[in-house]
Structure formats: structure tokens, C-alpha cells
Design an enzyme around this catalytic site. Sequence first.
Site, PDB file in Angstrom:
ATOM      1  N   GLU A 106       0.704  -1.068   0.028  1.00 15.86           N
ATOM      2  CA  GLU A 106       0.009   0.043  -0.103  1.00 15.86           C
ATOM      3  C   GLU A 106       0.915   1.129   0.163  1.00 15.86           C
ATOM      4  O   GLU A 106       0.699   2.432  -0.700  1.00 15.86           O
ATOM      5  CB  GLU A 106      -0.823  -0.001   1.047  1.00 15.86           C
ATOM      6  CG  GLU A 106      -1.849  -1.071   0.994  1.00 15.86           C
ATOM      7  CD  GLU A 106      -2.877  -1.351   2.307  1.00 15.86           C
ATOM      8  OE1 GLU A 106      -4.147  -0.943   2.187  1.00 15.86           O
ATOM      9  OE2 GLU A 106      -2.419  -1.569   3.368  1.00 15.86           O
ATOM     10  N   GLU A 126      -4.243  -9.635   3.426  1.00 16.56           N
ATOM     11  CA  GLU A 126      -4.791  -9.312   4.787  1.00 16.56           C
ATOM     12  C   GLU A 126      -5.993 -10.543   4.968  1.00 16.56           C
ATOM     13  O   GLU A 126      -6.284 -10.767   5.990  1.00 16.56           O
ATOM     14  CB  GLU A 126      -5.331  -8.037   4.737  1.00 16.56           C
ATOM     15  CG  GLU A 126      -4.106  -7.014   5.209  1.00 16.56           C
ATOM     16  CD  GLU A 126      -3.508  -6.483   3.879  1.00 16.56           C
ATOM     17  OE1 GLU A 126      -2.859  -5.380   4.125  1.00 16.56           O
ATOM     18  OE2 GLU A 126      -3.544  -7.038   3.029  1.00 16.56           O
TER      19      GLU A 126
END
Length: 252
Positions: A106, A126
Site C-alpha cells: 500500500e 490481509e
Amino acid sequence: MSVHLDTEGGILTVTIDRPARRNAIDRATSAAIAAAMDRLDAEDDLRVGILTGAGGQFSAGMDLKAFLAGERVELPGRGLAGLIRTPPEKPLIAAVEGNALAGGFEIALACDLIVAARSARFGLPEARRGLIAGSGGLVRLPQRIPPQIAMELGLTGRMMDAEEAERWGLVNRLTEKGGALDGARALAAEIASNAPLSVAATKRMVSQSPRWPEESVWDRQDAELEPVINSEDAREGAASFTEKREPVWKGR
């Protein structure tokens, strides 16, 4: 220090230096990166930033040990690495060696361009941990690669190697292992050689124009164009071209 800075030729190189923690981001590191981004934007002689990691790794994202210890890793209003929610106004290049996973991916996505070694890997794992990529990965990734591929990566949590990332247009340039930073510096030098006003306006238009209402696109483009075309640097660019010499930019 968890972050080291180096300046050369108008390029600010920011190195996350926590190799024992796979360059995971704790609060101090977020604050240090945020300060580096502020410096990049504030100093006129700095034209481009590079963000990289030490020890052959980019970043594993949030430092989970720090998080479990009660530390607030993200900065208010700025997010993870002091960058996710407030990228710098000037161009920022991610130089990726090794893994850019979870929050590390990210962070790379918050940069404007990515240079990666062929051995680099990217991923948002995740969902495999009962979590969600909440630092912009699920927002930015489908804007950078085909949405159905972004959906697959998010739903499966699988890793994507650098060559696949380049194939989907996520990675700008590939290098051999150990060469990502040099590749990023070469790309940064190309950008830094151009007129600062032109570079700044170009970044704003490319990043912001997809969100402009259709009826205001041309007015907003003209608002960016006018200060650039009427600048001293625009005249310098024309003069240097006709005189067959390198331009000397003033940033005005």
C-alpha cells in the site's frame, strides 16, 4: 534512526532502515517518513523523491508488534508511513527490492511510479489473516491495474511477482536483483531535468483529472495550463530549444 535521507542532483532518497523487522512501520518511522515528505515539498532544489527499504526488502507494512503493544502506528490525517493519505505534491518513486506486502504494498501504491527488481513480490494477504487492506490498497490497486485482477489479488491474498506487475502496468521499470534503487535514480534524474512547474502540474492533472466532473474538465485543465505557459520557464524552454542548449529552470 529508522529512516535515512540522502540528497543528490535534486533527488531526495528516503530509506526505511529496519531490516531486522523487514522494514515494518512503527510510529517513529511513520513520523520520519512524513517529515521527509514535508522536506521534499518544501525545498525548491528537491525535485523528486525516492522511497526504498534497506536490507533487500521494501516493507512488510505495519509493525504488528508495535501495534499489539498499543502503539498508534498511523499518523492522524496522514495514515500509515505518514504518506498513505497525504502523498507529496512532488513526484515520488518506489524502489522495490524483495517483498512489498500488506501495508508495504500500500505504501508503494501511494507512490507515483514503481521501479522493481525482477525478484520483487507484491501482495495484499490481509484476507488470509482475517483482516482487510485498509491503507488504500483496495482503493488504489484497481485504479492501477485491471479491476478484475485487483479483485483476484485482494480476495485470494496471493503474491504477484514483479514481471506480472509490469505486465499489468503497475511497475514502470524492471531491474535485475539489487538494481531497483539505481533504476529509480535514473528515472528520477529524467524527471528532475524537466521544468518544475511543468512536472508539478502534470502530476496534479494525471492524479486528479479522473475525479473531475465532466463539465469542468476543460476549465480545470486551462487553470493548470495558464500559469505554466505564461511562466519564465516556458520561455526558457523555447529559447534553449532554439539555441540548442540545456535549459536552466527557475521554477517560475
